[in-house]
Design a protein around this motif. Structure first.
Motif, mmCIF file in Angstrom:
data_model
loop_
_atom_site.group_PDB
_atom_site.id
_atom_site.type_symbol
_atom_site.label_atom_id
_atom_site.label_comp_id
_atom_site.label_asym_id
_atom_site.label_seq_id
_atom_site.Cartn_x
_atom_site.Cartn_y
_atom_site.Cartn_z
ATOM 1 N N ILE A 186 0.846 -1.196 0.000
ATOM 2 C CA ILE A 186 0.000 0.000 0.000
ATOM 3 C C ILE A 186 0.881 1.245 0.000
ATOM 4 O O ILE A 186 0.663 2.201 -0.741
ATOM 5 C CB ILE A 186 -0.936 -0.025 1.224
ATOM 6 N N PHE A 189 2.473 1.815 -3.444
ATOM 7 C CA PHE A 189 1.496 2.264 -4.434
ATOM 8 C C PHE A 189 1.150 3.731 -4.214
ATOM 9 O O PHE A 189 1.171 4.545 -5.144
ATOM 10 C CB PHE A 189 0.247 1.388 -4.315
ATOM 11 N N VAL A 190 0.846 4.086 -2.963
ATOM 12 C CA VAL A 190 0.459 5.467 -2.671
ATOM 13 C C VAL A 190 1.638 6.402 -2.907
ATOM 14 O O VAL A 190 1.489 7.494 -3.468
ATOM 15 C CB VAL A 190 -0.069 5.572 -1.233
ATOM 16 N N LEU A 193 2.017 6.982 -6.605
ATOM 17 C CA LEU A 193 0.989 7.815 -7.222
ATOM 18 C C LEU A 193 1.061 9.254 -6.732
ATOM 19 O O LEU A 193 0.814 10.176 -7.504
ATOM 20 C CB LEU A 193 -0.397 7.235 -6.926
ATOM 21 N N ASN A 194 1.386 9.449 -5.466
ATOM 22 C CA ASN A 194 1.211 10.786 -4.887
ATOM 23 C C ASN A 194 2.486 11.579 -4.701
ATOM 24 O O ASN A 194 2.423 12.775 -4.497
ATOM 25 C CB ASN A 194 0.522 10.666 -3.523
#
Lengths: 565, 193
Positions: A186, A189-190, A193-194
């Protein structure tokens, strides 16, 4: 953030929130697990080649010992080495710095994920010392083997009796480890993306970042059923629910489905990060742009989707419907296409490149060669149910498995280590020792795994401790093959001590790096100091170029750093 | 060329907050987790002639149905709370109602479970009870976690800025929606089908 004062040992190894420190903690923990798994491999290989021999450092191997050794070797290497090294370690070290940011999106969650991983390691090691000994049910944990002495229909003897068993501890360890990897996934992934640097669009990210993220997402989609299955197995053992108990209406085959629904995507979860690492190293050392960047990403996504639909090819001999077996055979053979595409793209990257045979490049080429020629190819054959039914319980499968996993997991990890070690420590690994390490590993890995193909085709069973009752297995040249395999395996394991020595020696005494970018690489991690400070960058980079712009026309040097204006 | 320093890298605001993305991933994992359990349950049922097996106590269809409506109502109040938040309104009225309705569901469910246990439906008596308790207990565990998260949000939001509140609220709200949406599926499969 850039006031990076020296941290004490305790702080750095137990409480630091920095992604590089956490990666390092993972790595050292995994080294311990690999040492155990490697030792187990040594013991049962010795036993297989020389039955009745008192194995040095262990003693006589009983049938029960053999089951326990082979089970735990498989579990440790698959769950803790392969998943841990390639998701947790690679992701922690590479993702934040390659996308040009200071740390993970959730540094505390990252720390917690390491603590969960540590708990899982402790539970796993504790399982060897349970009153009834280690788990001997096979690494796939098929019930009723994995329910151990609590075979169904035994009277309920009290909670402690059932809880303090290797079965319970191993299953708990798996649940903890997967929770840890989920938190890590998690986070990756975050973060991706961010938290990308300014100008870092998705298709300017290095392939390895893509691959680790796709692997994490694949892991998330596939792991749920296995955790559910593990939970049910834990209840079966400890509470007596009987989900897998045919006598009470349950179905032992259910576990196989839940396990392999995760188990097959898992091998791609393991395969993708090293493929990404190879992409970095091959493009960098061929001094050429990576061939078909978007093609590789698309093929990976396709393979990820397909990988959820092939699991039953592990169960061709488990009594599944032959019609279903045909469907799964076809899907299995189809899934080799995207990977063939990716490997071809890598070979096309080499084509007309100015290849530098640096150490990481040797590992990368070794990985591609062995993985494609022997691992992938034999996988095609095993994917067809007609052949699989013949070869399934023989050491042919063991050889295939080791030819797919060893080149990717071990060679890929070493390629990454020899490539990025100088970035994260500021010192080079010793080259001579590295070369010796590479060639010995390459030769003796083949010496160990190739004879297993021949043995398997001759009918060597892969699950029994004592095969001497089968006379055809005692005829020449089969004992010779077994001896070659075992002696090679022992040398292979000993060779790894060269690396361990090199690693720790270079950490303290290795040659210091002269520049921040010794490989003349483009990606962002090479544009900061070595080792990178806490927070990675003094000033945060702004990205203007793709990651693989080597030898672009009109430049005075053969590489273009991503943040060069 | 503009340089980013450690100060202004923090101020870049992503389109979707990290915690919301994270909870979406958690929900995917949870869906696959319950997907595994539910498909195991459906497979186990499909092979049996008589389901539920004879000699089991009757499950409380009606009370559980009413209870389900309570849970669905809590999702609606959660929605109202999130709507208010998105309009930058700082009301906790609907959050309180959500917690209350969730707690009612939880207490009634626990009471029913104890009653069934007293009637003599134990694990170890077959697949039906095994699946019943596993599924209900796991869902109950999620409701409990959801309630604790809601209470945590209730306590924490007052001291935070509005944008933090919004991402916290949405994160926990999404998890609550998942917990609520799961129940009708389980209700249909366990109690009705």
């Amino acid at each position: 953030m850039n006031t990076h004062k020296k941290q004490g040992f305790w702080h750095r190894f137990f409480f630091s929130l920095d992604h590089k420190d956490i990666g390092f903690q993972y790595m050292l923990t995994i080294f311990v697990m690999v040492a155990i798994g490697g030792f187990f491999a040594y013991v049962f290989r010795m036993h297989l080649a020389f039955p009745d021999m008192k194995v040095p450092l262990f003693g006589l191997v009983t049938n029960k010992d053999y089951n326990m050794l082979i089970t735990n070797h498989g579990l440790i290497m698959m769950m803790w080495l392969a998943l841990g090294m390639l998701l947790a370690v690679a992701g922690n070290f590479l993702i934040p710095i390659m996308i040009g940011t200071d740390d993970m999106a959730f540094p505390k969650l990252n720390k917690i994920s390491y603590w969960f991983f540590l708990i899982s390691v402790i539970l796993m090691i504790a399982s060897f010392f349970m009153p009834k000994g280690g788990l001997g049910g096979g690494w796939t944990l098929y019930p009723p083997l994995s329910t151990g002495d609590f075979g169904y229909n035994t009277p309920y003897k009290g909670f402690a009796d059932r809880f303090f068993t290797a079965n319970t501890f191993v299953l708990l360890a798996i649940v903890f480890e997967f929770t840890s990897l989920l938190m890590g996934g998690i986070n990756f992934f975050v973060t991706t993306l961010n938290k990308r640097a300014k100008g870092m669009s998705l298709f300017k990210m290095p392939v390895v970042v893509w691959m680790i993220n796709i692997a994490s997402v694949l892991f998330m989609f596939s792991v749920g059923p296995l955790v559910a299955g593990t939970f049910m197995l834990l209840l079966d053992i400890n509470v007596g629910t009987g989900f897998y108990d045919a006598y009470r209406g349950g179905d032992p085959l259910l576990w196989e489905h839940l396990f392999w629904f995760f188990g097959h995507p898992e091998v791609y979860v393991i395969l993708l990060p090293p493929l990404g690492i190879l992409a970095e190293i091959i493009s960098n050392n061929s001094r050429k742009p990576l061939f078909g960047y978007k093609f590789i990403i698309k093929m990976t996504l396709l393979a990820g989707i397909l990988s959820m639909m092939v699991w039953a090819h592990h169960q061709f001999v488990a009594g599944i419907n032959p019609k279903a077996a045909t469907v799964f055979s076809i899907l299995t053979i189809i899934i080799s296409l995207p990977f063939a595409g990716i490997i071809l793209a890598y070979i096309a990257t080499l084509w007309y490149g100015k290849i530098r045979f640096t150490l990481p490049m040797k590992w990368a080429l070794g990985a591609i060669t062995l993985f494609t020629l022997l691992g992938g190819f034999t996988g095609l054959h095993l994917g067809a149910s007609v052949f699989d039914i013949y070869a399934h319980d023989t050491s042919f499968v063991v050889a295939h498995f080791h030819y797919t996993l060893f080149p990717t997991v071990i060679f890929g990890t070493y390629a990454a280590m020899y490539f990025w070690f100088n970035k994260f420590t500021g010192r080079h690994l010793n080259k001579t020792l590295g070369n010796i390490h590479f060639w010995l590993t390459f030769i003796f890995f083949n010496g160990f795994a190739f004879p297993l193909f021949l043995l398997g085709l001759a009918g060597q069973h892969r699950r029994i401790a004592d095969y001497r009752q089968f006379e055809f297995l005692m005829q020449d040249p089969l004992p010779l093959y077994r001896h070659i395999a075992t002696i090679s395996a022992v040398i292979l394991i000993l060779t790894q001590f060269i690396f361990i020595f090199n690693f720790f020696w270079s950490l303290k005494k290795g040659k210091r790096v002269e520049s921040n970018n010794p490989w003349d690489s483009n990606t962002l991690e090479w544009q900061t100091s070595s080792p990178p400070p806490h927070g990675n960058f003094e000033t945060y980079p702004v990205v203007h170029h793709g990651p693989y712009e080597y030898n672009m026309p009109g430049k005075d040097k053969d590489f273009t750093p991503q943040n060069e204006a | 060329m503009d340089t980013l320093t450690s100060q202004n890298i923090k101020t870049q605001k992503p389109p979707v907050a990290g915690s919301v993305l994270g909870i979406i991933m958690v929900i995917i994992v949870e869906m696959m987790f319950f997907g595994g359990l539910i498909s195991a349950f459906i497979l186990a049922k499909s092979g049996k002639v008589e389901w539920p097996p004879a000699g089991q106590p009757r499950l409380p269809f009606f009370i559980t149905f009413t209870n389900m409506l309570v849970l669905l109502a809590s999702a609606y109040t959660m929605l109202l709370y999130l709507k208010d938040l998105s309009k930058d309104m700082l009301t906790v009225k609907f959050l309180k109602m959500t917690i209350l309705l969730g707690a009612i569901f939880y207490i009634v469910q626990a009471y029913e479970w104890v009653r069934i246990l007293i009637f003599g439906m134990h694990t170890g008596r077959g697949l039906f009870t095994s699946f019943f308790y596993t599924l209900i207990a796991l869902h109950g565990l999620h409701v409990l976690i959801g309630l604790l998260l809601l209470i945590w949000v209730f306590k924490i939001v007052k001291n935070q800025q509005l944008d933090k509140q919004q991402s916290f609220g949405l994160t926990v709200g999404l998890f609550w929606f998942f917990v609520v949406a799961l129940w009708p599926v389980l209700y249909y499969l366990i109690y009705l089908d």
